[in-house]
Design a protein around this motif. Structure first.
Motif, PDB file in Angstrom:
ATOM      1  N   ARG A  29       1.046  -1.128   0.110  1.00  0.00           N
ATOM      2  CA  ARG A  29      -0.147  -0.025  -0.015  1.00  0.00           C
ATOM      3  C   ARG A  29       1.084   1.109   0.150  1.00  0.00           C
ATOM      4  NH1 ARG A  29      -4.546   0.179   3.647  1.00  0.00           N
ATOM      5  NH2 ARG A  29      -5.245   1.788   2.833  1.00  0.00           N
ATOM      6  N   ARG A  30       2.447   1.367   0.867  1.00  0.00           N
ATOM      7  CA  ARG A  30       3.492   2.207   0.875  1.00  0.00           C
ATOM      8  C   ARG A  30       3.319   2.421  -0.894  1.00  0.00           C
ATOM      9  NH1 ARG A  30       7.918   3.904   0.600  1.00  0.00           N
ATOM     10  NH2 ARG A  30       8.811   1.393   0.365  1.00  0.00           N
ATOM     11  N   ARG A  31       3.396   1.510  -1.339  1.00  0.00           N
ATOM     12  CA  ARG A  31       4.064   1.533  -2.649  1.00  0.00           C
ATOM     13  C   ARG A  31       3.396   1.793  -3.382  1.00  0.00           C
ATOM     14  NH1 ARG A  31       9.424  -0.720  -3.187  1.00  0.00           N
ATOM     15  NH2 ARG A  31      10.582  -0.868  -1.819  1.00  0.00           N
ATOM     16  N   PHE A  32       2.021   1.463  -3.244  1.00  0.00           N
ATOM     17  CA  PHE A  32       1.170   1.783  -4.194  1.00  0.00           C
ATOM     18  C   PHE A  32       0.003   2.436  -3.600  1.00  0.00           C
ATOM     19  CE2 PHE A  32       3.545  -2.081  -6.133  1.00  0.00           C
ATOM     20  CZ  PHE A  32       4.001  -1.556  -7.659  1.00  0.00           C
ATOM     21  N   PRO A  33      -0.328   3.499  -3.697  1.00  0.00           N
ATOM     22  CA  PRO A  33      -1.347   4.461  -3.031  1.00  0.00           C
ATOM     23  C   PRO A  33      -2.707   4.065  -3.562  1.00  0.00           C
ATOM     24  CG  PRO A  33       0.310   5.230  -3.481  1.00  0.00           C
ATOM     25  CD  PRO A  33       0.533   4.496  -4.259  1.00  0.00           C
ATOM     26  N   GLY A  34      -3.123   3.567  -4.616  1.00  0.00           N
ATOM     27  CA  GLY A  34      -4.225   3.269  -5.342  1.00  0.00           C
ATOM     28  C   GLY A  34      -5.000   2.398  -4.566  1.00  0.00           C
ATOM     29  N   ILE A  35      -4.013   2.092  -4.341  1.00  0.00           N
ATOM     30  CA  ILE A  35      -4.811  -0.119  -3.578  1.00  0.00           C
ATOM     31  C   ILE A  35      -5.381   0.454  -2.134  1.00  0.00           C
ATOM     32  CG2 ILE A  35      -4.723  -2.873  -2.607  1.00  0.00           C
ATOM     33  CD1 ILE A  35      -2.519  -2.765  -5.143  1.00  0.00           C
ATOM     34  N   THR A  36      -6.468   0.784  -2.105  1.00  0.00           N
ATOM     35  CA  THR A  36      -6.844   1.302  -0.516  1.00  0.00           C
ATOM     36  C   THR A  36      -7.510   0.310   0.661  1.00  0.00           C
ATOM     37  OG1 THR A  36      -8.857   1.932  -1.480  1.00  0.00           O
ATOM     38  CG2 THR A  36      -7.222   3.682  -1.892  1.00  0.00           C
ATOM     39  N   VAL A  37      -7.069  -0.749   0.310  1.00  0.00           N
ATOM     40  CA  VAL A  37      -8.553  -2.158   0.931  1.00  0.00           C
ATOM     41  C   VAL A  37      -7.648  -3.319   1.306  1.00  0.00           C
ATOM     42  CG1 VAL A  37     -10.705  -3.467   0.966  1.00  0.00           C
ATOM     43  CG2 VAL A  37     -10.848  -1.404  -0.732  1.00  0.00           C
ATOM     44  N   ASN A  38      -7.535  -3.520   3.048  1.00  0.00           N
ATOM     45  CA  ASN A  38      -6.233  -4.206   3.141  1.00  0.00           C
ATOM     46  C   ASN A  38      -7.196  -5.560   2.819  1.00  0.00           C
ATOM     47  OD1 ASN A  38      -5.017  -2.469   5.015  1.00  0.00           O
ATOM     48  ND2 ASN A  38      -6.793  -2.695   6.599  1.00  0.00           N
ATOM     49  N   ALA A  39      -7.618  -6.624   2.844  1.00  0.00           N
ATOM     50  CA  ALA A  39      -7.799  -7.263   2.387  1.00  0.00           C
ATOM     51  C   ALA A  39      -7.142  -8.087   0.575  1.00  0.00           C
ATOM     52  CB  ALA A  39      -9.266  -7.690   2.149  1.00  0.00           C
ATOM     53  N   GLN A  40      -7.605  -6.373   0.263  1.00  0.00           N
ATOM     54  CA  GLN A  40      -6.988  -6.648  -1.241  1.00  0.00           C
ATOM     55  C   GLN A  40      -5.100  -6.538  -1.525  1.00  0.00           C
ATOM     56  OE1 GLN A  40      -7.751  -2.678  -4.032  1.00  0.00           O
ATOM     57  NE2 GLN A  40      -7.582  -4.252  -5.523  1.00  0.00           N
ATOM     58  N   ALA A  41      -4.953  -5.401  -0.411  1.00  0.00           N
ATOM     59  CA  ALA A  41      -3.559  -5.427  -0.221  1.00  0.00           C
ATOM     60  C   ALA A  41      -3.166  -6.793  -0.065  1.00  0.00           C
ATOM     61  CB  ALA A  41      -3.537  -3.989   0.435  1.00  0.00           C
ATOM     62  N   ARG A  42      -3.333  -7.127   0.683  1.00  0.00           N
ATOM     63  CA  ARG A  42      -3.087  -8.467   1.123  1.00  0.00           C
ATOM     64  C   ARG A  42      -3.432  -9.849   0.444  1.00  0.00           C
ATOM     65  NH1 ARG A  42      -3.979  -9.197   8.660  1.00  0.00           N
ATOM     66  NH2 ARG A  42      -2.724 -11.197   7.915  1.00  0.00           N
ATOM     67  N   GLU A  43      -4.395  -9.410  -0.011  1.00  0.00           N
ATOM     68  CA  GLU A  43      -4.124 -10.802  -1.357  1.00  0.00           C
ATOM     69  C   GLU A  43      -3.157 -10.360  -2.560  1.00  0.00           C
ATOM     70  OE1 GLU A  43      -7.268 -12.328  -4.774  1.00  0.00           O
ATOM     71  OE2 GLU A  43      -8.195 -10.814  -3.485  1.00  0.00           O
ATOM     72  N   CYS A  44      -3.191  -9.383  -2.580  1.00  0.00           N
ATOM     73  CA  CYS A  44      -1.566  -9.013  -3.463  1.00  0.00           C
ATOM     74  C   CYS A  44      -0.666  -9.044  -3.680  1.00  0.00           C
ATOM     75  CB  CYS A  44      -1.731  -7.917  -3.964  1.00  0.00           C
ATOM     76  SG  CYS A  44      -3.123  -6.897  -4.967  1.00  0.00           S
ATOM     77  N   ALA A  45      -0.424  -8.715  -1.892  1.00  0.00           N
ATOM     78  CA  ALA A  45       0.748  -8.700  -1.701  1.00  0.00           C
ATOM     79  C   ALA A  45       1.288 -11.003  -1.588  1.00  0.00           C
ATOM     80  CB  ALA A  45       1.374  -8.830   0.130  1.00  0.00           C
ATOM     81  N   ARG A  46       0.369 -11.467  -1.025  1.00  0.00           N
ATOM     82  CA  ARG A  46       0.495 -12.942  -1.347  1.00  0.00           C
ATOM     83  C   ARG A  46       0.794 -13.456  -2.645  1.00  0.00           C
ATOM     84  NH1 ARG A  46      -3.703 -13.088   2.015  1.00  0.00           N
ATOM     85  NH2 ARG A  46      -5.157 -13.396   0.382  1.00  0.00           N
ATOM     86  N   THR A  47      -0.159 -12.762  -3.218  1.00  0.00           N
ATOM     87  CA  THR A  47       0.021 -13.023  -4.935  1.00  0.00           C
ATOM     88  C   THR A  47       1.475 -12.734  -5.351  1.00  0.00           C
ATOM     89  OG1 THR A  47      -2.523 -12.741  -5.585  1.00  0.00           O
ATOM     90  CG2 THR A  47       0.106 -12.862  -7.096  1.00  0.00           C
ATOM     91  N   ILE A  48       2.350 -11.850  -5.069  1.00  0.00           N
ATOM     92  CA  ILE A  48       3.027 -11.583  -5.681  1.00  0.00           C
ATOM     93  C   ILE A  48       5.264 -12.062  -4.883  1.00  0.00           C
ATOM     94  CG2 ILE A  48       5.178  -9.605  -5.375  1.00  0.00           C
ATOM     95  CD1 ILE A  48       2.716  -7.683  -5.299  1.00  0.00           C
ATOM     96  N   ALA A  49       4.352 -12.630  -3.230  1.00  0.00           N
ATOM     97  CA  ALA A  49       5.243 -13.526  -2.658  1.00  0.00           C
ATOM     98  C   ALA A  49       5.245 -14.881  -2.905  1.00  0.00           C
ATOM     99  CB  ALA A  49       4.695 -13.626  -1.237  1.00  0.00           C
ATOM    100  N   GLY A  50       4.586 -14.910  -3.792  1.00  0.00           N
ATOM    101  CA  GLY A  50       4.747 -16.526  -4.142  1.00  0.00           C
ATOM    102  C   GLY A  50       5.133 -16.812  -6.191  1.00  0.00           C
ATOM    103  N   TRP A  51       5.041 -15.492  -6.730  1.00  0.00           N
ATOM    104  CA  TRP A  51       5.952 -15.405  -7.936  1.00  0.00           C
ATOM    105  C   TRP A  51       7.083 -15.941  -7.810  1.00  0.00           C
ATOM    106  CZ3 TRP A  51       4.884  -9.611  -9.717  1.00  0.00           C
ATOM    107  CH2 TRP A  51       3.546  -9.358  -9.737  1.00  0.00           C
ATOM    108  N   LYS A  52       7.469 -16.852  -8.873  1.00  0.00           N
ATOM    109  CA  LYS A  52       8.636 -17.247  -9.379  1.00  0.00           C
ATOM    110  C   LYS A  52       9.344 -16.583 -10.093  1.00  0.00           C
ATOM    111  CE  LYS A  52       8.581 -20.439  -5.495  1.00  0.00           C
ATOM    112  NZ  LYS A  52       8.486 -19.988  -4.587  1.00  0.00           N
ATOM    113  N   PRO A  53      10.810 -16.435  -9.534  1.00  0.00           N
ATOM    114  CA  PRO A  53      11.498 -15.885 -11.352  1.00  0.00           C
ATOM    115  C   PRO A  53      10.839 -16.584 -12.941  1.00  0.00           C
ATOM    116  CG  PRO A  53      12.796 -16.464  -9.488  1.00  0.00           C
ATOM    117  CD  PRO A  53      11.498 -17.152  -9.209  1.00  0.00           C
TER     118      PRO A  53
END
Length: 68
Positions: A29-53
């Motif tokens: 949320r700090r890096r992408f201020p357009g994301i304002t809903v915590n549940a959405q930010a948590r889902e995005c964070a989980r998705t990003i953390a799961g990415w593999k190169p």
């Protein structure tokens, strides 16, 4: 949908691994201020953390002396 540059992806993944999902959501949320809903930010964070190169692609080289 939004684009996550490699530097931001690496930072969010590092926070996720070191301090957990909630801290990664705050970092996102700090890096992408357009994301304002915590549940959405948590889902995005989980998705990003799961990415593999992506695997490196083999580069086909032309034999020496060949015309391009």
């Amino acid at each position: 949908m939004f684009v996550v540059p490699e530097a931001e992806e690496a930072a969010i993944r590092a926070v996720y691994e070191q301090r957990g999902e909630f801290a990664a959501a705050i970092e996102l949320r700090r890096r992408f201020p357009g994301i304002t809903v915590n549940a959405q930010a948590r889902e995005c964070a989980r998705t990003i953390a799961g990415w593999k190169p992506l695997p490196l692609r083999a580069v086909k080289r032309m034999p020496a002396g060949s015309a391009a």
